[in-house]
Design a protein around this motif. Structure first.
Motif, PDB file in Angstrom:
ATOM      1  N   GLN A 115      97.390 -70.861  20.631  1.00 61.28           N
ATOM      2  CA  GLN A 115      96.121 -71.072  21.340  1.00 61.28           C
ATOM      3  C   GLN A 115      96.117 -70.298  22.663  1.00 61.28           C
ATOM      4  O   GLN A 115      95.142 -69.602  22.980  1.00 61.28           O
ATOM      5  N   ILE A 116      97.200 -70.410  23.405  1.00 56.26           N
ATOM      6  CA  ILE A 116      97.244 -69.728  24.710  1.00 56.26           C
ATOM      7  C   ILE A 116      97.140 -68.213  24.506  1.00 56.26           C
ATOM      8  O   ILE A 116      96.368 -67.530  25.187  1.00 56.26           O
ATOM      9  N   ASP A 117      97.892 -67.702  23.549  1.00 58.53           N
ATOM     10  CA  ASP A 117      97.868 -66.252  23.328  1.00 58.53           C
ATOM     11  C   ASP A 117      96.512 -65.781  22.803  1.00 58.53           C
ATOM     12  O   ASP A 117      96.038 -64.708  23.177  1.00 58.53           O
ATOM     13  N   ARG A 118      95.883 -66.609  21.948  1.00 55.62           N
ATOM     14  CA  ARG A 118      94.588 -66.210  21.396  1.00 55.62           C
ATOM     15  C   ARG A 118      93.543 -66.046  22.502  1.00 55.62           C
ATOM     16  O   ARG A 118      92.732 -65.111  22.476  1.00 55.62           O
ATOM     17  N   VAL A 119      93.574 -66.942  23.483  1.00 57.42           N
ATOM     18  CA  VAL A 119      92.604 -66.825  24.585  1.00 57.42           C
ATOM     19  C   VAL A 119      92.751 -65.451  25.249  1.00 57.42           C
ATOM     20  O   VAL A 119      91.768 -64.792  25.591  1.00 57.42           O
ATOM     21  N   THR A 152      94.220 -62.615  23.831  1.00 52.15           N
ATOM     22  CA  THR A 152      93.906 -61.473  22.950  1.00 52.15           C
ATOM     23  C   THR A 152      92.398 -61.406  22.689  1.00 52.15           C
ATOM     24  O   THR A 152      91.836 -60.321  22.612  1.00 52.15           O
ATOM     25  N   ASP A 153      91.734 -62.576  22.613  1.00 46.71           N
ATOM     26  CA  ASP A 153      90.267 -62.552  22.485  1.00 46.71           C
ATOM     27  C   ASP A 153      89.646 -61.901  23.718  1.00 46.71           C
ATOM     28  O   ASP A 153      88.620 -61.234  23.647  1.00 46.71           O
ATOM     29  N   PHE A 154      90.276 -62.114  24.857  1.00 41.83           N
ATOM     30  CA  PHE A 154      89.790 -61.529  26.107  1.00 41.83           C
ATOM     31  C   PHE A 154      89.914 -60.002  26.068  1.00 41.83           C
ATOM     32  O   PHE A 154      89.173 -59.285  26.723  1.00 41.83           O
ATOM     33  N   GLY A 155      90.890 -59.524  25.264  1.00 44.37           N
ATOM     34  CA  GLY A 155      91.081 -58.072  25.147  1.00 44.37           C
ATOM     35  C   GLY A 155      92.469 -57.608  25.566  1.00 44.37           C
ATOM     36  O   GLY A 155      92.755 -56.410  25.538  1.00 44.37           O
ATOM     37  N   MET A 156      93.346 -58.555  25.969  1.00 43.82           N
ATOM     38  CA  MET A 156      94.710 -58.156  26.322  1.00 43.82           C
ATOM     39  C   MET A 156      95.451 -57.784  25.030  1.00 43.82           C
ATOM     40  O   MET A 156      95.188 -58.366  23.973  1.00 43.82           O
ATOM     41  N   PRO A 157      96.388 -56.830  25.111  1.00 44.45           N
ATOM     42  CA  PRO A 157      97.104 -56.444  23.883  1.00 44.45           C
ATOM     43  C   PRO A 157      97.972 -57.571  23.342  1.00 44.45           C
ATOM     44  O   PRO A 157      98.242 -57.632  22.145  1.00 44.45           O
TER      45      PRO A 157
END
Ligand code: 3HC
Length: 676
Positions: free
Chosen positions: A494-498, A500-505
């Motif tokens: 969940q934390i990582d998805r927020v 990567t959805d934001f656009g971070m690699p």
């Protein structure tokens, strides 16, 4: 703005607007006047347009995009060039970019010197070629080549331009004007690109969009570029151009283009060190020493070798040295296999490397970069030794990611020659270098650090001394809160998805897995006091052990780990915490707003020169999505009051010592921005 000269029956028009002959209102006006006058001037039979200085033109004046349009528009000027009853020849040297190339496309014939580069890079500013480029380029070079050039934004070489029909002939740069004039004399009549037709096979656009889907993702500009190019096939020229204009206006007013233009200027501003005179001398750097043949030392060395600068690399044991040199060779060979380097280039680079166990071999180096592990005592020992060995005037640099350059410099008798050069991993790839200015670093040492970083193709940003400098200091609250939220109830996914959805690699936990979960872990104790201890004790050190917050397969593809879920549950129970649902909103506040807050403190403390420098650090060091401009720009865009409210909402959970930066609170109230 422009210079004109008549050579018998050939009118030479020279775009003269240093430094890049940008096509501001003044140039546009003068150019349209010159073309208009030439139509009725009986002495003029042919017209040549070229650029003064080192290039044809860098395109439209980007600084005008935020202002209301003035004077004649670039499309109108280019239409007038194309409509000229007298033939017009463009003679391109250096670069013809954006509106610069569009002028050339409006001309009836194009010449280029062999070293010239031609491109439509508008997409990287979040816009499309808005002066006929999307309509004329496909008519001239065909659909496929036009799609490639416009959607990638990458310039092509002169020889490629000749091959695809973008230019008619290559000419020598020596005597450029005379060569172009001689060519012009051979021309009889205008030949207009707008009169051509573009052929397209069914499905060409769908194929292109599908092949580039990953790159395009949620970016507006490439989609608009494709739509405009499609119009060059489907619509008459004028209608296609009208659509191009419409799309251009939409994009230029949009958030993505504003952010991308910010990134363009931020990068250039970062190169300027406040308070450092432009004429500050640089120390000559022809030979580099690197201490430590680990991953960082090797990566750092490769930058210099690739730029043709010799490197002496030192390590303590033959084994470490051999492993390091082997890794560098393997990296070069991998690039060669991908066609990025020739085998001669690999050999040339490796021939410039001198591996040795002998510290004294560093005595003739102009710049010595220490890249051993993060331990102050070890670094001090190395610098004390360097002080004895290095020649007078040599620059002594540390690649430390966190430690005080001042403390390191204090063990030498030449603290003015010491600075930080903090490369980011993998150091041969990542563009960022934090150039850390110690309290005693001399101006010429700092200036040399900045310029040598640029020489090896990096983007340098100045930072003053503090724990973690700019980038890593901002990672601390993000990381602490990510760990805390795992215990409170969020999952790594969940934390990582927020993020990567934001656009971070990658997200914060994926990044810890990449860097190593064991970084900073006290492996000498058996106590398991933190989640990090628990993961490390279970051998989950990250990608290198194929297990960290995630499980990894041979291709480093992460999958959620039930073992980690259990470790987290166990830890939560032991800490007496009750699991609760964590919203994405809370993750944004605790991992992104906290970074902005730390950035504001970094500004207040003068660690960074400008908010935009912090943005450059995140764009080039951590893969912050360029179309969101960087953390400080993003905060200004979403509103500082929003950021402060988010931080206040979760303040009690963010951390015991948490405080909101006073700069942030002040600006949130007065409606100002973080840019000083
Ligand atoms: N407009 C306004 N200013 C520009 C500019 C432009 N198109 N291009 C460069 N500049 C400025 C830079 O900001 C810098 O200013 P500074 O000295 O105050 O910091 C100065 O010119 C020199 O630029 P660089 O430091 O980048 O110089 P280099 O020699 O390293 O690079 C260049 C030259 C390759 C031309 C590079 O400047 C560049 O890539 N420029 C942008 C090119 C571009 O994107 N053109 C498209 C513009 S949009 C357009 O044409 C729209 C049209 O389709 C309607």
């Amino acid at each position: 703005m422009i210079e004109t000269k008549l050579h018998d029956d050939v009118l030479e028009i020279v775009l003269a607007n240093a430094p890049v002959n940008a096509l501001g209102a003044g140039v546009r006006f003068a150019l349209s006047q010159a073309i208009e006058n030439a139509q009725t001037d009986v002495h003029v039979r042919v017209i040549v347009i070229r650029g003064a200085g080192k290039l044809f033109s860098g395109g439209a004046d980007i600084t005008e995009f935020d202002q209301p349009p003035t004077g004649c528009t670039l499309p109108a000027v280019i239409d007038a060039i194309e409509a000229s009853s007298k033939p017009v020849v463009a003679a391109i040297h250096g670069m013809a970019l954006g509106g610069g190339l569009e002028i050339a496309l409006g001309c009836h014939y194009r010449l280029a010197t062999r070293t010239a580069k031609l491109g439509l890079p508008e997409v990287s500013l979040g816009i499309l070629p808005g002066a006929g480029g999307t309509q004329r380029l496909p008519r001239l070079v065909g659909l496929e080549a036009a799609l490639d050039m416009i959607v990638s934004g990458s310039p092509v070489s002169a020889s490629k331009a000749l091959e695809i029909g973008l230019v008619n002939q290559l000419i020598d740069e020596q005597g450029l004007a005379a060569n172009a004039i001689a060519y012009a004399r051979t021309i009889d009549a205008p030949r207009r690109t707008r009169d051509r037709r573009v052929s397209s096979d069914a499905g060409a656009f769908e194929r292109f969009a599908a092949a580039n889907a990953r790159k395009i993702k949620d970016l507006d500009a490439p989609k608009a570029c494709i739509a405009a190019i499609k119009a060059s096939v489907d619509l008459p020229f004028d209608e296609g151009q009208a659509l191009e204009r419409e799309l251009f206006a939409e994009l230029v007013a949009g958030a993505q283009s504003t952010a991308l233009r910010h990134a363009f200027f931020a990068e250039r501003a970062a190169g300027k060190v406040l308070g450092l005179a432009k004429e500050t001398p640089r120390r000559p750097i022809t030979k580099i020493g690197v201490i430590g043949a680990g991953t960082m030392g090797g990566g750092i060395s490769m930058n210099f070798l690739s730029a043709g600068i010799g490197v002496t690399i030192v390590d303590m044991t033959g084994e470490a040295l051999e492993r390091g040199v082997g890794l560098m060779r393997a990296n070069y060979e991998a690039s060669a296999r991908k066609g990025r380097l020739s085998s001669e280039q690999v050999k040339e680079a490796m021939d410039l490397l001198t591996p040795t166990l002998d510290f004294d071999a560093l005595e003739d180096c102009d710049l010595i970069i220490e890249a051993v592990y993060e331990n102050m005592a070890v670094k001090k020992e190395i610098f004390a030794r360097l002080d004895d060995i290095a020649k007078p005037g040599a620059i002594l640099a540390s690649n430390t990611s966190y430690l005080s350059i001042d403390e390191i410099a204090s063990v030498t008798n030449r603290p003015a020659d010491v600075l930080g050069l903090h490369f980011f991993s993998p150091a041969n790839v990542m563009k960022l270098v934090e150039v850390v200015r110690g309290a005693k670093t001399a101006d010429d040492v700092l200036a040399t650090g900045m310029s040598i970083a640029r020489t090896i193709g990096k983007v340098p940003v100045v930072a003053r001394v503090c724990y973690g400098f700019i980038g890593n200091r901002m990672l601390i609250p993000r990381q602490d809160n990510a760990y805390a939220m795992l215990l409170e109830g969020a999952t790594p996914e969940q934390i990582d998805r927020v993020h990567t959805d934001f656009g971070m690699p990658m997200g914060p936990l994926q990044m810890i897995d990449l860097a190593g979960v064991d970084i900073g872990w006290h492996r000498d104790t058996d106590r398991v006091e933190s989640l990090q201890d628990a993961l490390c004790a279970a051998g989950r050190w990250g990608q290198k052990t194929k297990a960290g917050f995630y499980d990894y397969d041979d291709k480093r593809k992460p999958t959620p780990s039930p073992v980690v879920a259990e470790i987290i549950d166990d830890f939560r129970n032991r800490a007496g915490l009750k699991r609760r649902a964590i919203s994405d909103d809370e993750i944004v506040a605790r991992t992104l707003y906290t970074m902005v807050n730390e950035g504001a403190k970094i500004l207040e403390e003068d660690i960074a020169q400008r908010a935009s420098d912090i943005d450059v650090v995140w764009l080039y060091g951590y893969g912050w999505p360029r179309h969101k401009g960087g953390p400080m720009f993003w905060a200004d865009q979403i509103g500082l009051a929003t950021v402060v409210q988010g931080l206040e909402r979760y303040a009690a959970r963010i951390g015991e010592d948490f405080s909101i930066a006073s700069l942030l609170s002040r600006r949130a109230v007065d409606g100002g921005s973080l840019e000083k």
